[in-house]
Design a protein around this motif. Structure first.
Motif, PDB file in Angstrom:
ATOM      1  N   ASP A   1      56.350  22.428  26.233  1.00 48.84           N
ATOM      2  CA  ASP A   1      56.334  21.075  25.673  1.00 48.84           C
ATOM      3  C   ASP A   1      57.760  20.603  25.388  1.00 48.84           C
ATOM      4  O   ASP A   1      58.062  19.421  25.518  1.00 48.84           O
ATOM      5  N   GLN A   2      58.634  21.532  25.026  1.00 52.49           N
ATOM      6  CA  GLN A   2      60.042  21.211  24.771  1.00 52.49           C
ATOM      7  C   GLN A   2      60.677  20.626  26.037  1.00 52.49           C
ATOM      8  O   GLN A   2      61.357  19.607  25.995  1.00 52.49           O
ATOM      9  N   ARG A   3      60.430  21.274  27.158  1.00 50.89           N
ATOM     10  CA  ARG A   3      60.992  20.826  28.444  1.00 50.89           C
ATOM     11  C   ARG A   3      60.422  19.459  28.823  1.00 50.89           C
ATOM     12  O   ARG A   3      61.153  18.579  29.285  1.00 50.89           O
ATOM     13  N   VAL A   4      59.132  19.267  28.605  1.00 44.73           N
ATOM     14  CA  VAL A   4      58.490  17.975  28.897  1.00 44.73           C
ATOM     15  C   VAL A   4      59.125  16.878  28.056  1.00 44.73           C
ATOM     16  O   VAL A   4      59.438  15.792  28.563  1.00 44.73           O
ATOM     17  N   ALA A   5      59.357  17.171  26.780  1.00 42.75           N
ATOM     18  CA  ALA A   5      59.968  16.179  25.882  1.00 42.75           C
ATOM     19  C   ALA A   5      61.384  15.833  26.333  1.00 42.75           C
ATOM     20  O   ALA A   5      61.756  14.654  26.377  1.00 42.75           O
ATOM     21  N   GLU A   6      62.165  16.849  26.693  1.00 40.58           N
ATOM     22  CA  GLU A   6      63.545  16.614  27.136  1.00 40.58           C
ATOM     23  C   GLU A   6      63.585  15.797  28.417  1.00 40.58           C
ATOM     24  O   GLU A   6      64.377  14.855  28.547  1.00 40.58           O
ATOM     25  N   LEU A   7      62.734  16.142  29.376  1.00 43.04           N
ATOM     26  CA  LEU A   7      62.714  15.421  30.654  1.00 43.04           C
ATOM     27  C   LEU A   7      62.239  13.985  30.479  1.00 43.04           C
ATOM     28  O   LEU A   7      62.792  13.064  31.086  1.00 43.04           O
ATOM     29  N   THR A   8      61.227  13.794  29.639  1.00 35.90           N
ATOM     30  CA  THR A   8      60.706  12.444  29.389  1.00 35.90           C
ATOM     31  C   THR A   8      61.769  11.600  28.702  1.00 35.90           C
ATOM     32  O   THR A   8      61.993  10.447  29.077  1.00 35.90           O
ATOM     33  N   LEU A   9      62.432  12.179  27.707  1.00 35.68           N
ATOM     34  CA  LEU A   9      63.490  11.462  26.988  1.00 35.68           C
ATOM     35  C   LEU A   9      64.613  11.057  27.946  1.00 35.68           C
ATOM     36  O   LEU A   9      65.033   9.896  27.962  1.00 35.68           O
ATOM     37  N   ALA A  10      65.062  11.993  28.763  1.00 34.57           N
ATOM     38  CA  ALA A  10      66.146  11.701  29.717  1.00 34.57           C
ATOM     39  C   ALA A  10      65.732  10.606  30.691  1.00 34.57           C
ATOM     40  O   ALA A  10      66.502   9.681  30.976  1.00 34.57           O
ATOM     41  N   SER A  11      64.515  10.694  31.178  1.00 32.00           N
ATOM     42  CA  SER A  11      64.005   9.708  32.137  1.00 32.00           C
ATOM     43  C   SER A  11      63.925   8.313  31.502  1.00 32.00           C
ATOM     44  O   SER A  11      64.327   7.317  32.109  1.00 32.00           O
ATOM     45  N   GLN A  12      63.406   8.248  30.285  1.00 32.76           N
ATOM     46  CA  GLN A  12      63.262   6.963  29.597  1.00 32.76           C
ATOM     47  C   GLN A  12      64.626   6.358  29.231  1.00 32.76           C
ATOM     48  O   GLN A  12      64.810   5.153  29.319  1.00 32.76           O
ATOM     49  N   LEU A  13      65.568   7.211  28.822  1.00 32.33           N
ATOM     50  CA  LEU A  13      66.916   6.714  28.513  1.00 32.33           C
ATOM     51  C   LEU A  13      67.577   6.153  29.765  1.00 32.33           C
ATOM     52  O   LEU A  13      68.255   5.127  29.718  1.00 32.33           O
TER      53      LEU A  13
ATOM     54  N   LYS B   1      51.984  11.723  25.818  1.00 34.53           N
ATOM     55  CA  LYS B   1      51.897  13.070  26.397  1.00 34.53           C
ATOM     56  C   LYS B   1      51.336  14.075  25.393  1.00 34.53           C
ATOM     57  O   LYS B   1      51.270  15.261  25.668  1.00 34.53           O
ATOM     58  N   GLN B   2      50.932  13.581  24.226  1.00 31.89           N
ATOM     59  CA  GLN B   2      50.323  14.379  23.164  1.00 31.89           C
ATOM     60  C   GLN B   2      51.207  15.549  22.731  1.00 31.89           C
ATOM     61  O   GLN B   2      50.741  16.668  22.548  1.00 31.89           O
ATOM     62  N   LEU B   3      52.482  15.248  22.568  1.00 30.47           N
ATOM     63  CA  LEU B   3      53.424  16.264  22.101  1.00 30.47           C
ATOM     64  C   LEU B   3      53.430  16.309  20.580  1.00 30.47           C
ATOM     65  O   LEU B   3      53.082  15.336  19.914  1.00 30.47           O
ATOM     66  N   ASP B   4      53.861  17.427  20.025  1.00 28.73           N
ATOM     67  CA  ASP B   4      53.937  17.630  18.586  1.00 28.73           C
ATOM     68  C   ASP B   4      54.888  16.603  17.956  1.00 28.73           C
ATOM     69  O   ASP B   4      55.987  16.379  18.461  1.00 28.73           O
ATOM     70  N   THR B   5      54.491  16.013  16.848  1.00 25.05           N
ATOM     71  CA  THR B   5      55.279  14.980  16.176  1.00 25.05           C
ATOM     72  C   THR B   5      56.657  15.514  15.759  1.00 25.05           C
ATOM     73  O   THR B   5      57.651  14.800  15.860  1.00 25.05           O
ATOM     74  N   GLU B   6      56.703  16.754  15.302  1.00 22.20           N
ATOM     75  CA  GLU B   6      57.962  17.367  14.908  1.00 22.20           C
ATOM     76  C   GLU B   6      58.921  17.469  16.096  1.00 22.20           C
ATOM     77  O   GLU B   6      60.112  17.209  15.977  1.00 22.20           O
ATOM     78  N   LEU B   7      58.379  17.855  17.235  1.00 26.59           N
ATOM     79  CA  LEU B   7      59.175  17.977  18.459  1.00 26.59           C
ATOM     80  C   LEU B   7      59.716  16.605  18.878  1.00 26.59           C
ATOM     81  O   LEU B   7      60.881  16.479  19.246  1.00 26.59           O
ATOM     82  N   ILE B   8      58.879  15.582  18.780  1.00 24.40           N
ATOM     83  CA  ILE B   8      59.285  14.218  19.130  1.00 24.40           C
ATOM     84  C   ILE B   8      60.435  13.770  18.221  1.00 24.40           C
ATOM     85  O   ILE B   8      61.449  13.280  18.693  1.00 24.40           O
ATOM     86  N   THR B   9      60.268  13.979  16.912  1.00 30.56           N
ATOM     87  CA  THR B   9      61.295  13.582  15.942  1.00 30.56           C
ATOM     88  C   THR B   9      62.608  14.297  16.221  1.00 30.56           C
ATOM     89  O   THR B   9      63.682  13.683  16.190  1.00 30.56           O
TER      90      THR B   9
END
Length: 160
Positions: A65-77, A93-101
């Motif tokens: 999920d960490q990798r998904v969050a990083e890739l999504t963030l990079a793509s959106q930026l 993507k139903q990721l953990d709120t803490e991970l998103i923050t």
């Protein structure tokens, strides 16, 4: 006449076939835990087996999920999206709120908004209310907060 009922594909995957299908999915792209479970449950007989398999893949770092969050963030930026739009994409993507923050806290949102403003409107600080409003609407649509927007459109090239 067509039958209006949706024809469901038979659920046939178990064991090794389910595992190889999971690997086939993960070789094409990264999935969040929730997305991968949903995808596998379309074809799996036993949902419990799917949950165990996804947990095992996460422990072995095939799914992250960490990798998904990083890739999504990079793509959106890269697409010029702001905090609110990116937060929405990560929650989808139903990721953990803490991970998103955690992921979102590492970004300089003022700089992101300013760079986007320069790219679209140039470095000049607008004094005309209509043009200023246009810049504000553009950045709001992209998902930036009003405080960040006001600082970004008032920022001069000297302040970089």
């Amino acid at each position: 006449m067509f039958n209006s009922e949706k024809i469901e594909k038979p659920k046939t995957l178990t064991g090794a076939r389910l595992r190889s299908y999971a690997f086939a999915l993960l070789t094409r792209r990264d999935y969040s835990k929730a997305d991968l479970e949903a995808k596998l449950n379309q074809y799996a007989i036993n949902p419990e087996e799917v949950a165990n398999l996804v947990d095992e893949l996460a422990q072995q770092n095939y799914q992250s999920d960490q990798r998904v969050a990083e890739l999504t963030l990079a793509s959106q930026l890269k697409k010029g999206k702001g905090l609110q739009r990116i937060k929405q994409a990560l929650k989808a993507k139903q990721l953990d709120t803490e991970l998103i923050t955690e992921e979102l806290s590492e970004v300089d949102w003022l700089d992101q908004a300013y760079q986007l403003k320069i790219k679209k409107f140039g470095i000049d600080v607008e004094t005309d209310p209509k043009l200023k409003a246009r810049q504000i609407r553009f950045l709001q649509y992209r998902g930036f907060d009003m405080g960040i927007i006001m600082k970004a459109i008032a920022r001069t090239s000297d302040e970089e």
